[in-house]
Design an enzyme around this catalytic site. Structure first.
Site, PDB file in Angstrom:
ATOM      1  N   HIS A   1       0.870  -1.195   0.000  1.00 48.27           N
ATOM      2  CA  HIS A   1       0.000   0.000   0.000  1.00 48.27           C
ATOM      3  C   HIS A   1       0.900   1.237   0.000  1.00 48.27           C
ATOM      4  O   HIS A   1       1.510   1.567   1.013  1.00 48.27           O
ATOM      5  CB  HIS A   1      -0.906   0.018   1.245  1.00 48.27           C
ATOM      6  CG  HIS A   1      -1.875   1.165   1.256  1.00 48.27           C
ATOM      7  ND1 HIS A   1      -3.220   0.994   1.441  1.00 48.27           N
ATOM      8  CD2 HIS A   1      -1.698   2.500   1.102  1.00 48.27           C
ATOM      9  CE1 HIS A   1      -3.828   2.174   1.392  1.00 48.27           C
ATOM     10  NE2 HIS A   1      -2.921   3.104   1.199  1.00 48.27           N
TER      11      HIS A   1
ATOM     12  N   HIS B   1       1.561   5.425  -1.640  1.00 50.74           N
ATOM     13  CA  HIS B   1       1.219   6.618  -2.432  1.00 50.74           C
ATOM     14  C   HIS B   1       2.493   7.196  -3.019  1.00 50.74           C
ATOM     15  O   HIS B   1       3.398   7.578  -2.283  1.00 50.74           O
ATOM     16  CB  HIS B   1       0.533   7.675  -1.553  1.00 50.74           C
ATOM     17  CG  HIS B   1      -0.757   7.189  -0.974  1.00 50.74           C
ATOM     18  ND1 HIS B   1      -1.962   7.336  -1.615  1.00 50.74           N
ATOM     19  CD2 HIS B   1      -1.019   6.513   0.176  1.00 50.74           C
ATOM     20  CE1 HIS B   1      -2.923   6.780  -0.876  1.00 50.74           C
ATOM     21  NE2 HIS B   1      -2.379   6.273   0.211  1.00 50.74           N
TER      22      HIS B   1
ATOM     23  N   LYS C   1      -9.400   0.004  -5.904  1.00 49.69           N
ATOM     24  CA  LYS C   1      -9.455   0.648  -4.595  1.00 49.69           C
ATOM     25  C   LYS C   1     -10.789   1.327  -4.355  1.00 49.69           C
ATOM     26  O   LYS C   1     -11.238   2.150  -5.158  1.00 49.69           O
ATOM     27  CB  LYS C   1      -8.321   1.686  -4.495  1.00 49.69           C
ATOM     28  CG  LYS C   1      -8.251   2.444  -3.184  1.00 49.69           C
ATOM     29  CD  LYS C   1      -7.742   1.587  -2.028  1.00 49.69           C
ATOM     30  CE  LYS C   1      -7.851   2.301  -0.692  1.00 49.69           C
ATOM     31  NZ  LYS C   1      -6.681   3.109  -0.359  1.00 49.69           N
TER      32      LYS C   1
ATOM     33  N   HIS D   1     -10.518   1.361   1.687  1.00 53.05           N
ATOM     34  CA  HIS D   1     -10.325   2.350   2.751  1.00 53.05           C
ATOM     35  C   HIS D   1     -11.545   2.227   3.650  1.00 53.05           C
ATOM     36  O   HIS D   1     -12.638   2.673   3.292  1.00 53.05           O
ATOM     37  CB  HIS D   1     -10.194   3.780   2.187  1.00 53.05           C
ATOM     38  CG  HIS D   1      -9.923   4.792   3.256  1.00 53.05           C
ATOM     39  ND1 HIS D   1      -8.706   5.407   3.428  1.00 53.05           N
ATOM     40  CD2 HIS D   1     -10.697   5.250   4.267  1.00 53.05           C
ATOM     41  CE1 HIS D   1      -8.746   6.206   4.491  1.00 53.05           C
ATOM     42  NE2 HIS D   1      -9.962   6.131   5.009  1.00 53.05           N
TER      43      HIS D   1
ATOM     44  N   HIS E   1      -4.725  -0.576   5.795  1.00 53.29           N
ATOM     45  CA  HIS E   1      -4.282   0.158   6.994  1.00 53.29           C
ATOM     46  C   HIS E   1      -5.267   0.032   8.165  1.00 53.29           C
ATOM     47  O   HIS E   1      -5.853   1.007   8.602  1.00 53.29           O
ATOM     48  CB  HIS E   1      -3.990   1.636   6.685  1.00 53.29           C
ATOM     49  CG  HIS E   1      -4.990   2.330   5.785  1.00 53.29           C
ATOM     50  ND1 HIS E   1      -6.343   2.359   6.032  1.00 53.29           N
ATOM     51  CD2 HIS E   1      -4.819   3.018   4.643  1.00 53.29           C
ATOM     52  CE1 HIS E   1      -6.940   3.042   5.078  1.00 53.29           C
ATOM     53  NE2 HIS E   1      -6.032   3.448   4.221  1.00 53.29           N
TER      54      HIS E   1
ATOM     55  N   ASP F   1       1.400   2.654   3.532  1.00 49.51           N
ATOM     56  CA  ASP F   1       0.574   3.851   3.363  1.00 49.51           C
ATOM     57  C   ASP F   1       1.429   5.117   3.447  1.00 49.51           C
ATOM     58  O   ASP F   1       0.939   6.160   3.880  1.00 49.51           O
ATOM     59  CB  ASP F   1      -0.574   3.899   4.386  1.00 49.51           C
ATOM     60  CG  ASP F   1      -1.672   4.865   3.966  1.00 49.51           C
ATOM     61  OD1 ASP F   1      -1.733   5.237   2.773  1.00 49.51           O
ATOM     62  OD2 ASP F   1      -2.485   5.264   4.826  1.00 49.51           O
TER      63      ASP F   1
HETATM   64  O1  DOR Z   1      -3.316   9.572   5.649  1.00 50.21           O
HETATM   65  C1  DOR Z   1      -3.681   9.273   4.516  1.00 50.21           C
HETATM   66  N1  DOR Z   1      -3.110   9.821   3.420  1.00 50.21           N
HETATM   67  N2  DOR Z   1      -4.688   8.417   4.361  1.00 50.21           N
HETATM   68  C2  DOR Z   1      -5.231   8.176   3.173  1.00 50.21           C
HETATM   69  O2  DOR Z   1      -6.144   7.404   3.120  1.00 50.21           O
HETATM   70  C3  DOR Z   1      -4.752   8.875   1.969  1.00 50.21           C
HETATM   71  C4  DOR Z   1      -3.379   9.324   2.112  1.00 50.21           C
HETATM   72  C5  DOR Z   1      -2.955  10.306   1.056  1.00 50.21           C
HETATM   73  O3  DOR Z   1      -3.152  10.055  -0.120  1.00 50.21           O
HETATM   74  O4  DOR Z   1      -2.380  11.354   1.411  1.00 50.21           O
HETATM   75 ZN    ZN Z   2      -3.366   5.100   1.563  1.00 49.43          ZN
END
Ligand code: DOR
Ligand code: ZN
Length: 345
Positions: free
Chosen positions: A13, A15, A101, A138, A176, A249
């Site tokens: 997971h 970003h 997702k 999520h 998460h 995450d």
């Molecule tokens: O803390 C987070 N940041 N939770 C999420 O679900 C998205 C993520 C983000 O893309 O910044």
């Molecule tokens: Zn995330």
């Protein structure tokens, strides 16, 4: 123990953002992990297979020369109220999309285009179930009447439990997880259901957000919870239950977006991801359980081969930098300016 060697891990997971931000954060992940599940919450979101293929090409092009062909991005689609079943079939047939997702609309960063009513997705979910494409969730309700610390539990009751009953063969990753309720749900669910656990939810409870002032760099979604929940996550992560595996995450936001009257949710952990997990596992007296959690169970769930290479961590103190460069801005990593006790060689 002064050194541990484990099979090279994967991040289930992550970003990565896009453009210059992508180029700034990608090396942190690629130096540690062989593969990562890439979240699709870009602006605009990655809603089609063509968009996922184009994003994948941008990620590969952003890899520094030394890491070329050492890292594989595993792409995902962003589910909307209108995702057609035909798009699910295209995604599956592409061979590069490994999950879809579900963001409840408004639940988190760039989730506005997410799902407003899960019933609108039944046809897409049925196609995913038939074509063996996992749903990544999520798991928080967006109902403003629900307390922020209860959003995960209420999501289990209102959405996830009925969903697993309606689609018993749909493979689901509850992303998460942050509560003992989520751990109990996953443990009692069928083996079609798994969960990722972040390093920050293993290391921190909600007190961190309010340590003698408001600490925006500890704000993420789902928000950190009480200590009893952190303990339940640690227990799950170190339990040798293959339903729980690593997903950082890691979610980079510029310092100016975090230190803000309306600060963004997200904690950047990619700079030291495996070291942070090692720290948590060591605190739990379970370093011997790290390899399976970080390198085996996720691959098994996603029905992908386990990695062949290895990484070594030394018990060695190092100072986490104050900041990293982030497309002309600053990125504040978790534990900036403090020291960690494990370092990847
Ligand atoms: O803390 C987070 N940041 N939770 C999420 O679900 C998205 C993520 C983000 O893309 O910044
Ligand atoms: Zn995330």
């Amino acid at each position: 123990m002064t050194s541990i060697t484990i099979t090279r891990p994967d991040d289930w997971h992550l970003h990565l953002r896009d453009g210059e931000q992508l180029r700034a954060v990608l090396p942190h992940t690629a130096k540690q992990f062989a593969r990562a599940i890439i979240m699709p919450n870009l602006k605009p979101p990655v809603v089609t297979t063509d968009m996922a293929l184009a994003y994948r090409a941008r990620i590969l092009a952003a890899l520094p020369a030394a890491l070329q062909s050492r890292f594989e991005p595993l792409m995902t689609l962003y589910l909307t109220d209108n995702t057609p079943p035909a798009e699910i079939i295209r995604a599956k047939e592409s061979g590069v999309v490994h999950g879809v997702k579900l963001y409840p609309a408004g639940a988190t960063t760039n989730s506005d285009a997410g799902v407003t009513d899960i019933a609108k997705c039944y046809a897409a979910l049925e196609t995913m179930e038939k074509s063996n494409l996992p749903l990544l969730v999520h798991g928080e309700v967006t109902d403003p009447d629900v307390d922020v610390f209860d959003k995960e539990k209420v999501f289990i009751d209102r959405i996830l439990t009925p969903l697993t009953q309606r689609f018993p063969n749909l493979r689901i990753v509850f992303e998460h997880v942050t509560t003992r309720d989520a751990v109990a749900f996953v443990t009692e669910a069928s083996r079609q259901v798994a969960a990722t656990i972040t390093a920050h939810h293993l290391l921190l409870n909600r007190n961190a957000i309010f340590q003698s002032g408001i600490r925006p760099h500890y704000f993420c979604l789902p928000v950190l919870k009480r200590e009893i929940h952190r303990q339940a996550l640690l227990e799950a992560a170190t339990s040798s239950n293959p339903q729980f595996f690593l997903g950082t995450d890691s979610a980079p936001h510029a310092q100016t977006s975090k230190e803000n009257a309306c600060g963004c949710a997200g904690i950047f952990t990619a700079h030291a991801a495996i070291e942070l997990y090692a720290t948590a596992f060591e605190q739990a007296g379970a370093l011997d359980k790290l390899e399976a959690f970080a390198s085996f169970y996720g691959a098994d769930f996603y029905q992908l081969p386990r990695n062949i290479g290895h990484i070594t961590l030394n018990k060695e103190k190092w100072a986490v930098p104050e900041q990293y460069e982030f497309a002309g801005e600053k990125l504040i990593p978790l534990y900036a300016e403090t020291s960690l006790g494990w370092k990847m060689v």
